[in-house]
Design a protein around this motif. Structure first.
Motif, mmCIF file in Angstrom:
data_model
loop_
_atom_site.group_PDB
_atom_site.id
_atom_site.type_symbol
_atom_site.label_atom_id
_atom_site.label_comp_id
_atom_site.label_asym_id
_atom_site.label_seq_id
_atom_site.Cartn_x
_atom_site.Cartn_y
_atom_site.Cartn_z
ATOM 1 N N SER A 72 0.818 -1.223 0.000
ATOM 2 C CA SER A 72 0.000 0.000 0.000
ATOM 3 C C SER A 72 0.850 1.270 0.000
ATOM 4 O O SER A 72 0.308 2.376 0.020
ATOM 5 C CB SER A 72 -0.909 0.004 1.236
ATOM 6 O OG SER A 72 -1.755 -1.119 1.249
ATOM 7 N N GLY A 73 2.183 1.104 0.009
ATOM 8 C CA GLY A 73 3.070 2.260 -0.062
ATOM 9 C C GLY A 73 3.695 2.665 1.254
ATOM 10 O O GLY A 73 4.475 3.616 1.318
ATOM 11 N N ILE A 74 3.359 1.957 2.339
ATOM 12 C CA ILE A 74 3.945 2.270 3.649
ATOM 13 C C ILE A 74 5.348 1.674 3.705
ATOM 14 O O ILE A 74 5.575 0.545 3.273
ATOM 15 C CB ILE A 74 3.075 1.695 4.787
ATOM 16 C CG1 ILE A 74 1.684 2.344 4.760
ATOM 17 C CG2 ILE A 74 3.727 1.913 6.149
ATOM 18 C CD1 ILE A 74 0.711 1.753 5.755
ATOM 19 N N SER A 75 6.311 2.411 4.230
ATOM 20 C CA SER A 75 7.690 1.922 4.300
ATOM 21 C C SER A 75 7.796 0.756 5.276
ATOM 22 O O SER A 75 6.957 0.601 6.177
ATOM 23 C CB SER A 75 8.631 3.042 4.745
ATOM 24 O OG SER A 75 8.389 3.381 6.103
ATOM 25 N N LEU A 76 8.841 -0.067 5.083
ATOM 26 C CA LEU A 76 9.045 -1.235 5.930
ATOM 27 C C LEU A 76 9.242 -0.827 7.396
ATOM 28 O O LEU A 76 8.671 -1.445 8.301
ATOM 29 C CB LEU A 76 10.261 -2.033 5.441
ATOM 30 C CG LEU A 76 10.675 -3.246 6.281
ATOM 31 C CD1 LEU A 76 9.539 -4.246 6.376
ATOM 32 C CD2 LEU A 76 11.924 -3.899 5.699
ATOM 33 N N ILE A 77 10.027 0.234 7.628
ATOM 34 C CA ILE A 77 10.282 0.687 9.000
ATOM 35 C C ILE A 77 8.989 1.136 9.669
ATOM 36 O O ILE A 77 8.715 0.788 10.825
ATOM 37 C CB ILE A 77 11.316 1.835 9.007
ATOM 38 C CG1 ILE A 77 12.678 1.307 8.543
ATOM 39 C CG2 ILE A 77 11.429 2.470 10.383
ATOM 40 C CD1 ILE A 77 13.753 2.377 8.460
ATOM 41 N N MET A 78 8.169 1.883 8.940
ATOM 42 C CA MET A 78 6.894 2.342 9.486
ATOM 43 C C MET A 78 5.965 1.162 9.758
ATOM 44 O O MET A 78 5.253 1.135 10.775
ATOM 45 C CB MET A 78 6.237 3.319 8.515
ATOM 46 C CG MET A 78 4.907 3.902 9.001
ATOM 47 S SD MET A 78 5.090 4.845 10.545
ATOM 48 C CE MET A 78 5.955 6.300 9.922
ATOM 49 N N ALA A 79 5.982 0.177 8.852
ATOM 50 C CA ALA A 79 5.132 -1.008 9.025
ATOM 51 C C ALA A 79 5.497 -1.759 10.304
ATOM 52 O O ALA A 79 4.624 -2.173 11.077
ATOM 53 C CB ALA A 79 5.266 -1.928 7.813
ATOM 54 N N MET A 80 6.810 -1.925 10.553
ATOM 55 C CA MET A 80 7.237 -2.612 11.771
ATOM 56 C C MET A 80 6.937 -1.787 13.018
ATOM 57 O O MET A 80 6.630 -2.342 14.079
ATOM 58 C CB MET A 80 8.731 -2.923 11.710
ATOM 59 C CG MET A 80 9.094 -4.137 10.861
ATOM 60 S SD MET A 80 8.183 -5.649 11.263
ATOM 61 C CE MET A 80 8.499 -5.850 13.015
ATOM 62 N N ASN A 81 6.993 -0.479 12.899
ATOM 63 C CA ASN A 81 6.639 0.395 14.019
ATOM 64 C C ASN A 81 5.164 0.224 14.372
ATOM 65 O O ASN A 81 4.789 0.142 15.555
ATOM 66 C CB ASN A 81 6.936 1.851 13.665
ATOM 67 C CG ASN A 81 6.744 2.788 14.849
ATOM 68 O OD1 ASN A 81 6.945 2.387 15.993
ATOM 69 N ND2 ASN A 81 6.353 4.019 14.579
ATOM 70 N N ILE A 82 4.329 0.140 13.356
ATOM 71 C CA ILE A 82 2.886 -0.060 13.566
ATOM 72 C C ILE A 82 2.634 -1.418 14.228
ATOM 73 O O ILE A 82 1.836 -1.532 15.168
ATOM 74 C CB ILE A 82 2.126 0.046 12.225
ATOM 75 C CG1 ILE A 82 2.202 1.481 11.699
ATOM 76 C CG2 ILE A 82 0.680 -0.400 12.390
ATOM 77 C CD1 ILE A 82 1.667 1.651 10.287
ATOM 78 N N MET A 83 3.333 -2.463 13.733
ATOM 79 C CA MET A 83 3.163 -3.809 14.295
ATOM 80 C C MET A 83 3.576 -3.836 15.766
ATOM 81 O O MET A 83 2.941 -4.506 16.588
ATOM 82 C CB MET A 83 3.983 -4.821 13.495
ATOM 83 C CG MET A 83 3.492 -5.072 12.080
ATOM 84 S SD MET A 83 1.809 -5.734 12.024
ATOM 85 C CE MET A 83 2.022 -7.285 12.889
ATOM 86 N N THR A 84 4.657 -3.104 16.090
ATOM 87 C CA THR A 84 5.134 -3.059 17.475
ATOM 88 C C THR A 84 4.105 -2.409 18.391
ATOM 89 O O THR A 84 3.837 -2.900 19.493
ATOM 90 C CB THR A 84 6.462 -2.274 17.547
ATOM 91 O OG1 THR A 84 7.434 -2.883 16.692
ATOM 92 C CG2 THR A 84 7.004 -2.245 18.969
ATOM 93 N N LYS A 85 3.527 -1.296 17.944
ATOM 94 C CA LYS A 85 2.547 -0.570 18.767
ATOM 95 C C LYS A 85 1.240 -1.336 18.929
ATOM 96 O O LYS A 85 0.568 -1.212 19.962
ATOM 97 C CB LYS A 85 2.274 0.798 18.138
ATOM 98 C CG LYS A 85 3.464 1.754 18.224
ATOM 99 C CD LYS A 85 3.146 3.084 17.574
ATOM 100 C CE LYS A 85 4.321 4.058 17.707
ATOM 101 N NZ LYS A 85 4.044 5.358 17.037
ATOM 102 N N ARG A 86 0.883 -2.139 17.939
ATOM 103 C CA ARG A 86 -0.394 -2.864 17.984
ATOM 104 C C ARG A 86 -0.304 -4.182 18.750
ATOM 105 O O ARG A 86 -1.333 -4.721 19.161
ATOM 106 C CB ARG A 86 -0.884 -3.140 16.563
ATOM 107 C CG ARG A 86 -1.280 -1.891 15.794
ATOM 108 C CD ARG A 86 -1.728 -2.229 14.386
ATOM 109 N NE ARG A 86 -2.893 -3.084 14.385
ATOM 110 C CZ ARG A 86 -3.452 -3.608 13.284
ATOM 111 N NH1 ARG A 86 -2.913 -3.338 12.103
ATOM 112 N NH2 ARG A 86 -4.500 -4.362 13.363
#
Length: 397
Positions: A72-86
């Motif tokens: 969807s265009g989200i960077s890998l680092i941002m994706a892992m940050n989201i996974m960590t917070k969730r």
């Protein structure tokens, strides 16, 4: 600089294990190549160690969500940050956070996963490593999500299907204990002084042993279970046991389908993701979960490295369904081996589900027969003396 534990092979397929310092997995590969060694698997060595192994369902969820976010265009680092917070599981949150930090430090995703010890499987790490150079990480992650989701569902079906046989085993043990400790002793005084049939003597002897020496019997059983578990961890014993399983009537043929499905699915995912044929074979063999089949892959790898077709090399492996090499041959001849491997995987996935159901279905009547035979033996051992007593009374009358 990180410290890596590695397993490698030389040109003669001899295995080497060791520990070496390197900045990345790529540097480790280069170091080993300088010694004419080829990396099979590696993980970053951590004195503290990460002993949590992520479950299949959790792997599927991670791969699906990260893959979807990247596509969807989200960077890998941002994706892992989201996974960590969730993440709500503290152990998983710690792992994801460490992966996120390492990505920020410039690590590739595959190296960040390697640094987590045994948390992530080698198959996943190698597929992601290949996708990093092809730019197809989102597709690879989604493919991994589908694979781990299928593996998780199959494991859940096995557990669900095994519920009834387990209940039968518990009932059988319960009935046996009840009969030998509470019912049979009541007849002992009735038959005292009689010339009892052999089967009755055996039943009473078992009853007496359970009542008087039950705790010792339990200890011996536990020691036997522990001993068998230990022996099955010995490579030679495990290899012979896994070989024996393939020769069991009915069960062996069903197991072959299950093993073939595991190999075909893993090989399809690896090869279509850009992993080399040799590395794909070395990784896919570890997913079969049969030491005997895995032991034959040194010859397969050697043959393929020497230019032999995969279909010919695989046909020499004892333990796979005969359909596998034939299907691979068609893929090689048509030039669409990756597509054919995917079709084989889908086909054997369905067949393996049917095989698992048949395997469990076979266990149910076996347990019922065992329970019936035990009850029948107890009934006969009681009826024969009673019938003999009745005959004696009638004769005197």
């Amino acid at each position: 600089m990180a410290t890596f534990r590695y397993t490698a092979k030389d040109i003669n397929s001899k295995k080497f294990h060791g520990k070496v310092e390197a900045n990345s997995r790529e540097e480790l590969v280069t170091l080993l190549r300088s010694d004419n060694l080829y990396l099979l698997k590696c993980k970053e060595y951590n004195e503290e160690g990460n002993h949590y192994k992520i479950k299949l369902k959790e792997l599927a969820e991670l791969c699906r969500q990260v893959g979807t976010m990247i596509s969807s265009g989200i960077s890998l680092i941002m994706a892992m940050n989201i996974m960590t917070k969730r993440e709500t599981n503290p152990k998983l949150e710690k792992i994801y956070k460490d992966v996120y930090i390492k990505l920020q430090q410039g690590f590739t995703l595959s190296n960040a996963l390697v640094a987590q010890g045994r948390a992530f499987p080698n198959l996943m790490i190698n597929m992601i490593h290949s996708s990093e150079s092809t730019g197809m990480m989102d597709k690879t992650l989604l493919k991994l999500a589908d694979q781990y989701d299928k593996d998780s569902k199959i494991n859940a079906k096995v557990k669900s299907a095994m519920f009834y046989p387990i209940i039968l085993i518990v009932v059988t043990v319960g009935v046996v204990m009840l009969v030998f400790t509470m019912i049979l002793p009541n007849f002992l005084t009735l038959f005292e002084g009689m010339d009892m049939p052999f089967i009755t003597q055996v039943m009473f002897a078992i009853s007496d042993a359970i009542i008087n020496y039950g705790h010792w019997i339990l200890i011996v059983i536990l020691i036997l279970i522990a001993g068998i578990s230990y022996l099955l961890r010995v490579d030679k014993v495990r290899l012979q046991f896994d070989k024996f399983k393939l020769s069991i009537p009915k069960v062996g043929s069903l197991l072959k389908i299950i093993y073939t499905a595991r190999f075909a699915r893993s090989m399809s995912s690896l090869y279509s993701s850009g992993v080399s044929m040799i590395n794909s074979l070395n990784l896919a063999k570890t997913t079969v979960n049969n030491a005997y089949i895995e032991s034959q892959f040194d010859d397969v790898v050697h043959s393929v490295r020497d230019g032999t077709n995969l279909s010919t090399a695989i046909s020499e492996v004892h333990g796979f369904d005969a359909k596998l090499p034939n299907a691979i041959y068609v893929g090689e001849e048509s030039g669409k081996l990756d597509d054919m491997l995917q079709r084989i995987a889908d086909d054997f996935d369905f067949e393996s589900e049917m095989a698992i159901e048949k395997l469990v279905t076979l266990l149910q009547p076996v347990m019922i027969i065992i329970l019936g035979v035990l009850i029948c033996m107890v009934v006969v051992s009681v009826i024969l003396p009673i019938y003999s007593m009745y005959g004696n009374v009638s004769g005197k009358g």
